[in-house]
Design a protein around this motif. Structure first.
Motif, short mmCIF file in Angstrom:
data_model
loop_
_atom_site.label_atom_id
_atom_site.label_comp_id
_atom_site.label_asym_id
_atom_site.label_seq_id
_atom_site.Cartn_x
_atom_site.Cartn_y
_atom_site.Cartn_z
N SER A 65 0.83 -1.15 -0.01
CA SER A 65 0.05 0.15 0.07
C SER A 65 0.72 1.29 -0.07
CB SER A 65 -0.95 0.10 1.30
OG SER A 65 -1.68 1.13 1.35
N LYS A 66 0.49 2.34 -0.66
CA LYS A 66 1.01 3.68 -0.41
C LYS A 66 0.28 4.67 0.50
CE LYS A 66 3.68 3.38 -4.61
NZ LYS A 66 3.81 3.70 -6.21
N GLU A 67 -0.90 3.96 0.96
CA GLU A 67 -1.73 4.97 1.63
C GLU A 67 -1.17 5.45 3.03
OE1 GLU A 67 -4.67 5.94 0.44
OE2 GLU A 67 -3.65 4.83 -1.47
N ARG A 68 -1.43 6.49 3.71
CA ARG A 68 -0.96 7.07 4.86
C ARG A 68 -2.07 7.46 5.72
NH1 ARG A 68 2.66 4.89 2.85
NH2 ARG A 68 4.76 5.86 2.42
N GLY A 69 -2.04 7.18 6.99
CA GLY A 69 -2.87 7.38 7.97
C GLY A 69 -2.90 8.79 8.72
N LYS A 70 -3.78 9.18 9.38
CA LYS A 70 -3.81 10.55 10.24
C LYS A 70 -2.80 10.39 11.53
CE LYS A 70 -6.74 13.63 8.95
NZ LYS A 70 -8.39 13.75 9.00
N ASN A 71 -2.72 9.31 12.23
CA ASN A 71 -2.06 9.10 13.35
C ASN A 71 -1.16 7.95 13.37
OD1 ASN A 71 -3.76 11.17 14.65
ND2 ASN A 71 -5.69 9.84 14.25
N PRO A 72 0.25 8.48 13.46
CA PRO A 72 1.20 7.24 13.33
C PRO A 72 1.24 6.41 14.37
CG PRO A 72 2.25 9.41 13.34
CD PRO A 72 0.76 9.70 13.56
N TYR A 105 -4.62 -1.07 -3.14
CA TYR A 105 -6.00 -0.83 -3.17
C TYR A 105 -6.47 -1.52 -4.49
CZ TYR A 105 -5.45 2.80 -6.17
OH TYR A 105 -5.00 3.86 -7.28
N GLN A 106 -5.56 -1.30 -5.39
CA GLN A 106 -5.91 -1.93 -7.04
C GLN A 106 -5.96 -3.49 -6.82
OE1 GLN A 106 -6.83 0.25 -9.56
NE2 GLN A 106 -7.57 -1.72 -10.23
N HIS A 107 -4.90 -3.86 -6.08
CA HIS A 107 -4.86 -5.18 -6.12
C HIS A 107 -6.11 -6.02 -5.41
CE1 HIS A 107 -2.92 -9.22 -4.36
NE2 HIS A 107 -2.28 -9.08 -5.72
N ALA A 133 -10.07 1.60 -2.16
CA ALA A 133 -11.01 0.54 -3.19
C ALA A 133 -12.41 1.09 -3.56
CB ALA A 133 -10.80 -0.73 -2.74
N LEU A 134 -13.20 1.23 -2.50
CA LEU A 134 -14.54 1.39 -2.57
C LEU A 134 -14.75 2.94 -3.17
CD1 LEU A 134 -15.87 0.73 0.81
CD2 LEU A 134 -16.72 -0.49 -1.05
N GLN A 135 -13.94 3.87 -3.24
CA GLN A 135 -14.00 5.10 -4.11
C GLN A 135 -13.79 5.13 -5.28
OE1 GLN A 135 -11.85 7.02 -0.94
NE2 GLN A 135 -13.34 7.89 0.24
N VAL A 136 -12.59 4.37 -5.67
CA VAL A 136 -12.35 3.99 -7.10
C VAL A 136 -13.25 3.10 -7.90
CG1 VAL A 136 -10.19 2.98 -8.41
CG2 VAL A 136 -9.85 4.31 -6.61
#
Ligand code: AGV
Ligand code: CA
Length: 309
Positions: A65-72, A105-107, A133-136
């Motif tokens: 994933s390349k996604e990043r969260g709000k709170n590490p 997400y694409q996978h 994934a749901l948004q795409v």
């Protein structure tokens, strides 16, 4: 046989979950993805590919994933992925299952859409990749049997102890509260393994001893060595006390008879000091909350699975 797609965040219990999933003969694992939440993504991805190569079907792909969260997440916890990746049992044969070309997400979208039957999603970290994934590709909803998620709690006390937070959230929800909101707005059926049940399965010295006693089995030794990296519950629970959060979630998917659940109409707080808190709300989104587990049967189930290799 159930199709399962597994997205995790590289903790000790995430990676042990992958190992156990590969031993379940009622499950067909269609793909794996890793998110950079409670781990560092490189060692977590390598560890996943090594676990698949060693204990599973070497064709299963792992995506990053390349996604990043709000709170590490705290760095100390994220370091566990390096220890897992370095274990001799995962490096003896020097084999790696394939890395996927796509982002996580694409996978997920591709694997879900490629199956003629529906797929159950297993998420043992934040829901960020599913929200994306749901948004795409909203059409995945019809191809998803259900989501089984480790996250959230309805207890007054969660497990986040961070500055500017009020302590009511569970960490996977806290890392990306908006993602929980997006998934709650979808029509996907959700089984949520909340802290209510995971608190019943702490790592204890008795559990460790049970695995030590049976370390002649390679898979049981793998459990014992992996759980040697993290602190057990001894005198009282601290911020770093380890529970079998994700392993319980994975076991509940493999053997639903181990747990009890009830429907709670839910919502999630996405900002402010309670961000990530899931709560009961009249006319909220129905969530099937796992609140109880047969502890003895659970440990029996996972130890038996580990003996299969
Ligand atoms: O909140 C539980 C989630 C699970 O998915 N993670 C760990 C599990 O993989 C975060 C977490 C909470 N407390 C922790 C965590 C701790 N003491 N050590 C490591 N991770
Ligand atoms: Ca996790």
């Amino acid at each position: 046989m159930k199709n399962v797609y597994f997205n995790h965040d590289g903790g000790v219990d995430d990676l042990i979950s992958l190992f156990l999933l590969l031993q379940m003969d009622n499950i067909k694992l269609t793909g794996v993805s890793v998110i950079d939440a409670d781990c560092y993504i490189e060692p977590a991805t390598f560890a996943s590919r090594k676990i698949i190569a060693r204990f599973g079907d070497n064709k299963i792909e792992t995506a990053m994933s390349k996604e990043r969260g709000k709170n590490p997440f705290p760095k100390d916890w994220r370091m566990h992925a390096f220890f897992m990746d370095a274990l001799p049992i995962l490096n003896e044969r020097q084999t790696l299952a394939p890395l996927a070309e796509q982002e996580a997400y694409q996978h997920l979208i591709d694997k879900v859409m490629a199956e003629p039957e529906k797929t159950t999603l297993l998420f043992t970290g934040p829901l960020t990749d599913l929200a994306k994934a749901l948004q795409v590709e909203p059409a995945i909803t019809e191809k998803i049997e259900r989501l089984v998620w480790m996250g959230g709690t309805y207890l007054a006390e969660g497990n986040v102890h961070e500055p500017e937070h009020d302590g009511t959230a569970e960490w996977n929800a806290f890392w990306d509260p908006e993602a929980v909101g997006v998934v709650f707005k979808s029509s996907i059926a959700i089984d949520m393994v909340a802290l209510e049940s995971t608190l019943q399965v702490p790592l204890t010295t008795e559990v460790r001893q049970m695995w030590a006693d049976e370390r002649a089995f390679e898979g049981v030794d793998f459990l014992g060595v992996s759980y040697a990296m993290v602190p057990p519950l001894k005198h009282f629970a601290t911020n770093s006390t380890y529970y079998l959060w994700d392993v319980l979630t994975t076991a509940a998917l493999g053997n639903p008879d181990l747990v009890k659940s009830k429907v709670i109409q839910s919502n999630v707080i996405t900002e402010g000091p309670a961000q990530g808190r899931t709560y009961e709300e009249e006319n909220g989104r129905p969530v099937n909350v796992v609140y109880d587990v047969d502890r003895e049967q659970f440990f029996e189930y996972i130890t038996t699975l580990a003996k299969k290799i």
